[in-house]
Design an enzyme around this catalytic site. Structure first.
Site, PDB file in Angstrom:
ATOM      1  N   CYS A  26      -0.395  12.724  -6.615  1.00 29.07           N
ATOM      2  CA  CYS A  26      -0.506  12.005  -7.883  1.00 29.07           C
ATOM      3  C   CYS A  26       0.887  11.897  -8.486  1.00 29.07           C
ATOM      4  CB  CYS A  26      -1.413  12.755  -8.846  1.00 29.07           C
ATOM      5  SG  CYS A  26      -3.029  13.135  -8.138  1.00 29.07           S
TER       6      CYS A  26
ATOM      7  N   ARG B  12       2.166   6.579  -6.017  1.00 30.90           N
ATOM      8  CA  ARG B  12       1.684   7.908  -5.649  1.00 30.90           C
ATOM      9  C   ARG B  12       0.168   8.029  -5.758  1.00 30.90           C
ATOM     10  NH1 ARG B  12       5.874  11.446  -5.410  1.00 30.90           N
ATOM     11  NH2 ARG B  12       4.419  13.166  -5.489  1.00 30.90           N
TER      12      ARG B  12
ATOM     13  N   TRP C 160      -4.327  10.082  -7.414  1.00 33.54           N
ATOM     14  CA  TRP C 160      -4.800   9.810  -6.054  1.00 33.54           C
ATOM     15  C   TRP C 160      -5.865  10.870  -5.800  1.00 33.54           C
ATOM     16  CZ3 TRP C 160      -4.957  12.089  -1.166  1.00 33.54           C
ATOM     17  CH2 TRP C 160      -5.250  11.206  -0.127  1.00 33.54           C
TER      18      TRP C 160
ATOM     19  N   ASN D 163      -0.738  17.641 -10.107  1.00 39.26           N
ATOM     20  CA  ASN D 163      -0.599  17.041  -8.785  1.00 39.26           C
ATOM     21  C   ASN D 163      -0.721  18.193  -7.788  1.00 39.26           C
ATOM     22  OD1 ASN D 163       0.194  15.755  -6.432  1.00 39.26           O
ATOM     23  ND2 ASN D 163       2.375  15.826  -6.946  1.00 39.26           N
ATOM     24  N   GLY D 164      -1.707  18.133  -6.917  1.00 41.21           N
ATOM     25  CA  GLY D 164      -1.855  19.198  -5.921  1.00 41.21           C
ATOM     26  C   GLY D 164      -3.319  19.543  -5.705  1.00 41.21           C
TER      27      GLY D 164
ATOM     28  N   GLU E 192      -0.166   5.057  21.220  1.00 41.24           N
ATOM     29  CA  GLU E 192       0.247   4.965  19.820  1.00 41.24           C
ATOM     30  C   GLU E 192       1.675   4.424  19.719  1.00 41.24           C
ATOM     31  OE1 GLU E 192      -1.026   4.737  17.150  1.00 41.24           O
ATOM     32  OE2 GLU E 192       0.448   5.289  15.641  1.00 41.24           O
TER      33      GLU E 192
ATOM     34  N   LYS F 231       2.635   1.004  17.693  1.00 39.44           N
ATOM     35  CA  LYS F 231       3.581   1.042  16.571  1.00 39.44           C
ATOM     36  C   LYS F 231       4.713   0.061  16.795  1.00 39.44           C
ATOM     37  CE  LYS F 231       2.066   2.701  14.251  1.00 39.44           C
ATOM     38  NZ  LYS F 231       0.930   3.372  13.684  1.00 39.44           N
TER      39      LYS F 231
ATOM     40  N   GLU G 292       3.498  -3.643  16.621  1.00 42.46           N
ATOM     41  CA  GLU G 292       3.035  -3.971  15.272  1.00 42.46           C
ATOM     42  C   GLU G 292       4.178  -4.345  14.327  1.00 42.46           C
ATOM     43  OE1 GLU G 292       1.257  -0.481  13.587  1.00 42.46           O
ATOM     44  OE2 GLU G 292       0.414  -1.543  11.877  1.00 42.46           O
TER      45      GLU G 292
ATOM     46  N   HIS H   8      -1.076   0.318  40.527  1.00 41.84           N
ATOM     47  CA  HIS H   8      -2.282  -0.385  40.962  1.00 41.84           C
ATOM     48  C   HIS H   8      -2.308  -1.824  40.456  1.00 41.84           C
ATOM     49  CE1 HIS H   8      -3.866   3.202  42.823  1.00 41.84           C
ATOM     50  NE2 HIS H   8      -3.460   3.869  41.755  1.00 41.84           N
TER      51      HIS H   8
ATOM     52  N   LYS I 182      -3.201  -3.301   5.011  1.00 41.58           N
ATOM     53  CA  LYS I 182      -3.303  -1.845   5.104  1.00 41.58           C
ATOM     54  C   LYS I 182      -4.736  -1.396   5.374  1.00 41.58           C
ATOM     55  CE  LYS I 182      -1.638   2.271   4.974  1.00 41.58           C
ATOM     56  NZ  LYS I 182      -1.030   2.653   6.249  1.00 41.58           N
TER      57      LYS I 182
HETATM   58  C1  F6R Z   1      -1.600   0.759  12.756  1.00 43.40           C
HETATM   59  C2  F6R Z   1      -2.653   0.930  11.763  1.00 43.40           C
HETATM   60  C3  F6R Z   1      -4.016   0.460  12.102  1.00 43.40           C
HETATM   61  C4  F6R Z   1      -5.069   1.368  11.473  1.00 43.40           C
HETATM   62  C5  F6R Z   1      -6.461   0.760  11.674  1.00 43.40           C
HETATM   63  C6  F6R Z   1      -7.544   1.672  11.135  1.00 43.40           C
HETATM   64  O1  F6R Z   1      -0.395   1.289  12.308  1.00 43.40           O
HETATM   65  O2  F6R Z   1      -2.414   1.414  10.681  1.00 43.40           O
HETATM   66  O3  F6R Z   1      -4.193   0.365  13.468  1.00 43.40           O
HETATM   67  O4  F6R Z   1      -4.976   2.637  12.058  1.00 43.40           O
HETATM   68  O5  F6R Z   1      -6.531  -0.468  11.025  1.00 43.40           O
HETATM   69  O6  F6R Z   1      -7.379   1.880   9.767  1.00 43.40           O
HETATM   70  P1  F6R Z   1      -8.083   3.078   9.049  1.00 43.40           P
HETATM   71  O7  F6R Z   1      -7.482   4.336   9.592  1.00 43.40           O
HETATM   72  O8  F6R Z   1      -7.791   2.877   7.590  1.00 43.40           O
HETATM   73  O9  F6R Z   1      -9.546   2.994   9.361  1.00 43.40           O
END
Ligand code: F6R
Length: 605
Positions: A2, A27, A74, A98-99, A478, A482, A485, A501, A600
């Site tokens: 927070c 935050r 948060w 916050n915590g 992963e 990354k 993306e 293969h 996001k």
């Molecule tokens: C990649 C990324 C996405 C999320 C995916 C699931 O960096 O952030 O692949 O991992 O959209 O999102 P959540 O975890 O919010 O269900």
């Protein structure tokens, strides 16, 4: 995580607090609240939702006064609501926090016996009541006594009704800075909230109490002895400071991983053993399943791949991992003793939510591993493990992945104990190795300059491969996601032994390959696979467990980690993959925090 601010001075507190909260909103934005000392009364206004809701509620009638405090939330304990918003007040005082107060249930029990009643579901209200119960007319001794009873992490700003223009502040783990000005003083989660008024600051250390009046700042220890603090100054712009001086939220979040991991792991360790009593998961739970189905999307699904390997190794319970968008349309076969685990940072991903609902409709037990409290997945699952990564602002997930993985490790140890695959001594050793892995993450962050250098040679490639075996294959997936993306380079992750293969036909002179070799047991095989691609002209960057486990001429470039037990290598190794992606995207001039076409939280199917 927070945002908090305290102010005492000569300016209208309400507008100072709202301005500061605006800069702290990254935050958390589940709710916001302020308190202003108006004619000796502590006037509180708070509202669920973003700061704008609070601004609207205040409208044209701001409380009038020159001291106060504010909070942007948060949510961790208790859903986002007006009642759960801070400040929380009692007869004698009010505070913002916050915590996480880890022993709040125990404290609450004692307070109820003493006649306290609670309006919210927060741990913060328990802290306020604890201080209220201890109030002896002296704020410093009251705070000191209370801190000896409160366990967990916190940054508190506290105001007492008997001292309405004095602001008190303490912290343990949570960030909190005292920012002295001229005729006014601030205490803030980060300096962005005060930077328009002062550039002086000092950090408050654990066991210190700051006492701020308009004209003075005093710091004392818990016994009331004065503590000397050294002031620093910053020359940041407000824009930079919002990212704590980091160029991008992604880099900031990568570096936050040790703290995020500690916040997630510590509440789930009791007497050195894994414990999910913090999440109200009953004792018998872990012996109730003979199969586990993990469902998630993207990065969260990749966390599941690591979880599968660890649960199967430690507990010998079969685990399947599937992307949510496939699982939900596959008519899955789920038995009574199957546990469905849904992993999601946002808790709102449409396919993951639909998969959860499908599992529930089929009558199986569901467990969610979720970072955003109060989200749909958190609300609807039978059991919830809240990870404590804090808000993740960069679209590319980094710290949320690591904390998801850490929760899965603790689950693996709990399953292992429950089905008697490991005994308490072994579980305690695993827990301590997990804690050690957090330090290894810190050491991996120090490799940033090497990776920045390595990334330069990926900046204009068309295509790139990631190779690994076992846990390294899970990580390769992963690393590949990354990089593609945020840098828009086409990447593929391959199980190193599978490449020959078919896909090895794509390996030609100069094609970059990022090979992972963190698993001692698989080192010999991995080296053979690296030689196969090198023989076809690949330019290999090798991420190895240590520089002693592999000969330096195997690859073109070697980045070596500090060795820890193989099982825990994913924690430091993923940091290197995140940094490679970050620096490559930066080299290519990409919009790192907001990559094209992405959002996001993916709330559409
Ligand atoms: C990649 C990324 C996405 C999320 C995916 C699931 O960096 O952030 O692949 O991992 O959209 O999102 P959540 O975890 O919010 O269900």
């Amino acid at each position: 995580m927070c945002g908090i601010i305290g102010y005492t001075g000569f300016r209208p507190a309400c507008s100072i607090l709202l301005e500061g909260l605006g800069r702290l909103e990254y935050r958390g934005y589940d709710s916001a609240g302020i308190l202003v000392s108006q004619d000796g009364e502590l006037v509180t206004i708070k509202a669920k939702g973003r700061l704008d809701s609070l601004r609207q509620k205040i409208g044209d009638h701001p409380p009038v006064g020159t001291s106060g405090m504010g909070h942007t939330r948060w949510a961790t304990h208790g859903e986002p609501s007006d009642e759960n918003s801070h400040p929380h007040g009692t007869k004698n005082l009010a505070l913002v926090h916050n915590g996480i107060i880890e022993n709040y249930i125990e404290l609450k029990r004692g307070l109820i016996e003493k006649g306290y009643q609670f309006l919210s579901q927060t741990d913060t209200e328990i802290a306020a009541a604890t201080m209220d119960l201890n109030y002896d007319g002296d704020p410093v001794s009251t705070i000191a006594k209370s801190l000896r009873q409160i366990e967990g992490s916190y940054a508190f700003v506290i105001m007492f009704r008997d001292f309405p223009d004095t602001v008190y502040a303490v912290r343990k783990d949570g960030p909190l800075l005292v920012a002295p000005g001229d005729g006014e003083n601030f205490v803030v989660s980060d300096l962005t909230a005060a930077i328009g008024y002062t550039n002086r600051y000092f950090t408050l250390d654990e066991g210190e109490i700051a006492v701020l009046t308009r004209d003075s700042v005093r710091v004392v220890d818990l016994d009331g002895n004065p503590v000397e603090k050294t002031e620093r100054t910053v020359g940041w712009s407000i824009e930079q400071a919002q990212k704590d001086g980091f160029e991008h939220f992604m880099l900031k979040e990568i570096t936050e991983q040790p703290a995020a991991l500690r916040n997630t792991i510590h509440p789930r360790i009791k007497n050195g053993l894994p414990s999910f009593s913090y999440d109200q998961i009953p004792e018998g739970f872990f012996a109730s399943f003979d199969r586990i189905q993990i469902v998630a999307c993207g990065t969260a699904m990749h966390a599941g791949l690591v979880g599968k390997a660890v649960i199967e190794q430690v507990a010998r319970i079969p685990v399947e991992v599937e992307v949510a968008s496939e699982f939900r349309y596959r008519n899955p076969i789920l038995g009574k003793r199957t546990l469905v685990v849904v992993i999601s940072q946002s808790g709102e991903t449409a396919d993951s939510l639909a998969a959860l609902r499908l599992a529930r409709s089929l009558g199986v037990t569901t467990l969610a591993v979720v970072n955003v409290a109060g989200s749909s997945i958190a609300r609807e699952a039978d059991y919830v493990i809240h990870t404590h990564a804090g808000p993740e602002i960069s679209v590319a997930s980094t710290k949320a992945y690591s904390v998801q993985v850490s929760a899965l490790y603790l689950l693996a140890f709990s399953f292992g104990l429950a089905v008697k695959r490991i005994d308490e001594e072994e579980a305690a050793a695993l827990v301590s190795k997990l804690e050690g892995a957090v330090d290894a993450v810190g050491a991996a962050l120090d490799k940033a300059p090497e990776l920045e250098q390595a990334a330069k040679r990926f900046s204009d490639v068309q295509s790139l491969f990631f190779l690994g075996r076992g846990l390294d294959w899970a990580l390769a997936n992963e690393g590949s996601l990354k990089l593609k993306e945020i840098s828009y380079i086409h990447c593929e992750a391959y199980a190193a032994g599978e490449l020959k293969h078919g896909t090895i036909s794509l390996i030609t002179e100069g094609i970059p390959v990022i090979a992972l070799a963190t698993q001692q047991r698989l080192m010999g095989k991995m080296v053979s696979n690296i030689k196969e691609v090198k023989a076809r002209g690949a330019d290999v960057l090798l991420i190895a467990k240590s520089d002693e486990t592999v000969s330096h001429d195997v690859a073109d470039t070697l980045v070596a980690l500090s060795p820890i037990d193989d099982l825990f290598m994913p924690f430091p190794a993923v940091v290197l993959l995140q940094l490679i992606a970050y620096y490559t995207a930066k080299e290519r001039g990409c919009d790192i925090d907001k990559p094209r076409n992405l959002a996001k939280s993916v709330t559409v199917e």
